[in-house]
Design a protein around this motif. Structure first.
Motif, PDB file in Angstrom:
ATOM      1  N   THR A  89      11.648  25.262  12.318  1.00  0.00           N
ATOM      2  CA  THR A  89      13.057  25.184  12.691  1.00  0.00           C
ATOM      3  C   THR A  89      13.573  26.565  13.098  1.00  0.00           C
ATOM      4  O   THR A  89      13.291  27.562  12.426  1.00  0.00           O
ATOM      5  N   PHE A  90      14.341  26.594  14.181  1.00  0.00           N
ATOM      6  CA  PHE A  90      14.966  27.822  14.663  1.00  0.00           C
ATOM      7  C   PHE A  90      16.478  27.617  14.640  1.00  0.00           C
ATOM      8  O   PHE A  90      17.021  26.788  15.385  1.00  0.00           O
ATOM      9  N   ASN A  91      17.153  28.349  13.761  1.00  0.00           N
ATOM     10  CA  ASN A  91      18.599  28.245  13.592  1.00  0.00           C
ATOM     11  C   ASN A  91      19.296  29.405  14.281  1.00  0.00           C
ATOM     12  O   ASN A  91      18.896  30.575  14.115  1.00  0.00           O
ATOM     13  N   ARG A  92      20.343  29.084  15.014  1.00  0.00           N
ATOM     14  CA  ARG A  92      21.128  30.129  15.663  1.00  0.00           C
ATOM     15  C   ARG A  92      22.079  30.764  14.652  1.00  0.00           C
ATOM     16  O   ARG A  92      22.784  30.068  13.918  1.00  0.00           O
ATOM     17  N   THR A  93      22.088  32.071  14.605  1.00  0.00           N
ATOM     18  CA  THR A  93      22.948  32.793  13.671  1.00  0.00           C
ATOM     19  C   THR A  93      24.237  33.198  14.365  1.00  0.00           C
ATOM     20  O   THR A  93      24.244  33.572  15.544  1.00  0.00           O
ATOM     21  N   GLY A  94      25.331  33.109  13.605  1.00  0.00           N
ATOM     22  CA  GLY A  94      26.617  33.543  14.116  1.00  0.00           C
ATOM     23  C   GLY A  94      27.282  32.601  15.087  1.00  0.00           C
ATOM     24  O   GLY A  94      28.213  32.997  15.789  1.00  0.00           O
ATOM     25  N   LEU A  95      26.819  31.335  15.152  1.00  0.00           N
ATOM     26  CA  LEU A  95      27.431  30.412  16.105  1.00  0.00           C
ATOM     27  C   LEU A  95      28.862  30.071  15.717  1.00  0.00           C
ATOM     28  O   LEU A  95      29.737  29.943  16.575  1.00  0.00           O
ATOM     29  N   TRP A  96      29.127  29.936  14.404  1.00  0.00           N
ATOM     30  CA  TRP A  96      30.452  29.497  13.961  1.00  0.00           C
ATOM     31  C   TRP A  96      31.365  30.669  13.581  1.00  0.00           C
ATOM     32  O   TRP A  96      32.387  30.483  12.941  1.00  0.00           O
ATOM     33  N   THR A  97      30.975  31.869  13.944  1.00  0.00           N
ATOM     34  CA  THR A  97      31.825  33.035  13.689  1.00  0.00           C
ATOM     35  C   THR A  97      32.323  33.599  15.015  1.00  0.00           C
ATOM     36  O   THR A  97      31.721  33.400  16.063  1.00  0.00           O
ATOM     37  N   TYR A  98      33.417  34.323  14.959  1.00  0.00           N
ATOM     38  CA  TYR A  98      34.031  34.882  16.167  1.00  0.00           C
ATOM     39  C   TYR A  98      33.502  36.295  16.407  1.00  0.00           C
ATOM     40  O   TYR A  98      33.359  37.080  15.462  1.00  0.00           O
ATOM     41  N   PRO A  99      33.140  36.690  17.624  1.00  0.00           N
ATOM     42  CA  PRO A  99      33.208  35.916  18.860  1.00  0.00           C
ATOM     43  C   PRO A  99      31.924  35.131  19.099  1.00  0.00           C
ATOM     44  O   PRO A  99      30.906  35.397  18.464  1.00  0.00           O
ATOM     45  N   THR A 100      31.965  34.196  20.041  1.00  0.00           N
ATOM     46  CA  THR A 100      30.801  33.371  20.359  1.00  0.00           C
ATOM     47  C   THR A 100      30.052  33.869  21.579  1.00  0.00           C
ATOM     48  O   THR A 100      29.006  33.354  21.907  1.00  0.00           O
ATOM     49  N   GLU A 101      30.601  34.867  22.288  1.00  0.00           N
ATOM     50  CA  GLU A 101      29.920  35.393  23.457  1.00  0.00           C
ATOM     51  C   GLU A 101      28.863  36.414  23.025  1.00  0.00           C
ATOM     52  O   GLU A 101      28.862  36.920  21.918  1.00  0.00           O
ATOM     53  N   GLY A 102      27.977  36.732  23.955  1.00  0.00           N
ATOM     54  CA  GLY A 102      26.939  37.701  23.663  1.00  0.00           C
ATOM     55  C   GLY A 102      25.582  37.044  23.520  1.00  0.00           C
ATOM     56  O   GLY A 102      25.430  35.834  23.665  1.00  0.00           O
ATOM     57  N   PRO A 103      24.548  37.840  23.226  1.00  0.00           N
ATOM     58  CA  PRO A 103      23.198  37.280  23.106  1.00  0.00           C
ATOM     59  C   PRO A 103      23.061  36.369  21.896  1.00  0.00           C
ATOM     60  O   PRO A 103      23.753  36.535  20.886  1.00  0.00           O
ATOM     61  N   ALA A 104      22.170  35.410  22.009  1.00  0.00           N
ATOM     62  CA  ALA A 104      21.921  34.460  20.919  1.00  0.00           C
ATOM     63  C   ALA A 104      20.745  34.938  20.076  1.00  0.00           C
ATOM     64  O   ALA A 104      19.722  35.366  20.615  1.00  0.00           O
ATOM     65  N   TYR A 105      20.895  34.848  18.757  1.00  0.00           N
ATOM     66  CA  TYR A 105      19.843  35.230  17.822  1.00  0.00           C
ATOM     67  C   TYR A 105      19.480  34.010  16.974  1.00  0.00           C
ATOM     68  O   TYR A 105      20.369  33.294  16.498  1.00  0.00           O
ATOM     69  N   PHE A 106      18.169  33.812  16.779  1.00  0.00           N
ATOM     70  CA  PHE A 106      17.687  32.652  16.030  1.00  0.00           C
ATOM     71  C   PHE A 106      16.798  33.129  14.880  1.00  0.00           C
ATOM     72  O   PHE A 106      16.023  34.076  15.034  1.00  0.00           O
ATOM     73  N   SER A 107      16.925  32.457  13.746  1.00  0.00           N
ATOM     74  CA  SER A 107      16.057  32.701  12.594  1.00  0.00           C
ATOM     75  C   SER A 107      15.038  31.571  12.476  1.00  0.00           C
ATOM     76  O   SER A 107      15.354  30.402  12.733  1.00  0.00           O
ATOM     77  N   HIS A 108      13.828  31.936  12.090  1.00  0.00           N
ATOM     78  CA  HIS A 108      12.731  30.964  11.993  1.00  0.00           C
ATOM     79  C   HIS A 108      12.591  30.475  10.563  1.00  0.00           C
ATOM     80  O   HIS A 108      12.565  31.274   9.624  1.00  0.00           O
ATOM     81  N   GLN A 109      12.470  29.141  10.384  1.00  0.00           N
ATOM     82  CA  GLN A 109      12.361  28.550   9.051  1.00  0.00           C
ATOM     83  C   GLN A 109      11.284  27.459   9.069  1.00  0.00           C
ATOM     84  O   GLN A 109      11.538  26.328   9.465  1.00  0.00           O
ATOM     85  N   PRO A 110      10.044  27.744   8.623  1.00  0.00           N
ATOM     86  CA  PRO A 110       9.034  26.690   8.504  1.00  0.00           C
ATOM     87  C   PRO A 110       9.226  25.906   7.217  1.00  0.00           C
ATOM     88  O   PRO A 110       9.830  26.386   6.255  1.00  0.00           O
ATOM     89  N   SER A 111       8.698  24.689   7.181  1.00  0.00           N
ATOM     90  CA  SER A 111       8.808  23.868   5.974  1.00  0.00           C
ATOM     91  C   SER A 111       7.696  22.823   5.959  1.00  0.00           C
ATOM     92  O   SER A 111       7.262  22.337   7.007  1.00  0.00           O
ATOM     93  N   ALA A 112       7.243  22.494   4.755  1.00  0.00           N
ATOM     94  CA  ALA A 112       6.315  21.383   4.524  1.00  0.00           C
ATOM     95  C   ALA A 112       7.097  20.258   3.865  1.00  0.00           C
ATOM     96  O   ALA A 112       7.857  20.498   2.914  1.00  0.00           O
ATOM     97  N   GLU A 113       6.912  19.016   4.339  1.00  0.00           N
ATOM     98  CA  GLU A 113       7.789  17.920   3.930  1.00  0.00           C
ATOM     99  C   GLU A 113       6.983  16.673   3.576  1.00  0.00           C
ATOM    100  O   GLU A 113       5.943  16.390   4.178  1.00  0.00           O
TER     101      GLU A 113
END
Length: 210
Positions: free
Chosen positions: A133-157
Motif C-alpha cells: 500500500t502507498f499512502n499519500r501524506t499531507g493530502l488532508w492538510t493545507y495547502p494541497t498544492e505541491g509535489p505528492a509524497y507517498f509512504s510505503h506500507q506492506p502487510s500480510a493478511e
C-alpha cells in the motif's frame, strides 16, 4: 458354404460394439466434461465500500479492480488493485494498493453432497494474501498544492470471507480478518527495531463481474 460364413462373420464383428454398450461404456456425461474444461478468469470492477472515508476536509472513494482464476476444484488465485481517490477542491490520488493472494472455497463439496447449488468462484472461503500500500501524506492538510509524497506500507493478511454473484454481472465480496503490519520502533534503542503489528481488517466490495 460361403453364404453361411458371411452372416456369421458379421455377427462376430458386431459383438465388441454390443458388448461395449451392454457394459455401460457410454460417452462421458456433461458434468465430467465440465469438470475437465479449461478454467475461466473472473474480472471484477467496483467499489471497496468499507474503505470509504470522509471528514471536514474532504472524502475519499476507493475504486476496486480485481481478477480471480480457479486453481483446481476449490482453490483460486487473486490479483487486486485498489485506488482511493481523494476529493478536496479537486480529485487527487490518496492511496494505491496491490495484492496477490490464494483462496480456498471450503464449503462447496459439502453443498454438493447436500444437493444445494454452488457457484464458480463463489461461497465461503479462506484467503491468504500479501499487500503493498502507498499512502499519500499531507493530502488532508493545507495547502494541497505541491509535489505528492507517498509512504510505503506492506502487510500480510488472512481473511475469512463470502463471495456471491448476483444476476448476470453483479457481485458482492465481504471479508474480515487479521492484518500484520511492519512497525519501526526507536524505543529504548538508537537503532530502529522492526516488528509486526496486528490489525483487524474489513472489506466489502461490490460492483460488476464478467
Amino acid at each position: 458354404m460361403h453364404k453361411l460364413l458371411l452372416p456369421a462373420a458379421g455377427l462376430l464383428l458386431s459383438l465388441p460394439l454390443s458388448t461395449t454398450v451392454a457394459l455401460g461404456q457410454s460417452p462421458a456425461p456433461d458434468s465430467a466434461r465440465t469438470a475437465t474444461a479449461a478454467p475461466q478468469t473472473m474480472f471484477k470492477l467496483g467499489l471497496d465500500v468499507a474503505e470509504v472515508t470522509g471528514s471536514w476536509y474532504g472524502f475519499a472513494v476507493p475504486l476496486y479492480l480485481g481478477a480471480e482464476r480457479p486453481l483446481g476444484r476449490h482453490f483460486s488465485a487473486t490479483v487486486d488493485v485498489t485506488s482511493s481517490i481523494g476529493f478536496r477542491r479537486k480529485p487527487q490520488l490518496a492511496e494505491l494498493s496491490g495484492s496477490l493472494g490464494v483462496r480456498y472455497y471450503y464449503n462447496q463439496a459439502r453443498r454438493q453432497r447436500l444437493g444445494k447449488p454452488t457457484q464458480r468462484l463463489g461461497g465461503t472461503y479462506l484467503q491468504a494474501q500479501f499487500t503493498n500500500t502507498f499512502n499519500r501524506t499531507g493530502l488532508w492538510t493545507y495547502p494541497t498544492e505541491g509535489p505528492a509524497y507517498f509512504s510505503h506500507q506492506p502487510s500480510a493478511e488472512l481473511f475469512w470471507g463470502w463471495q456471491r454473484r448476483f444476476g448476470r454481472y453483479g457481485f458482492v465480496d465481504a471479508a474480515a480478518g487479521l492484518r500484520l503490519l511492519p512497525n519501526w520502533s526507536y524505543r529504548n534503542s538508537p537503532e530502529p527495531r522492526y516488528r509486526w503489528q496486528p490489525e483487524i481488517g474489513l472489506r466489502v466490495r461490490a460492483g460488476l463481474a464478467f
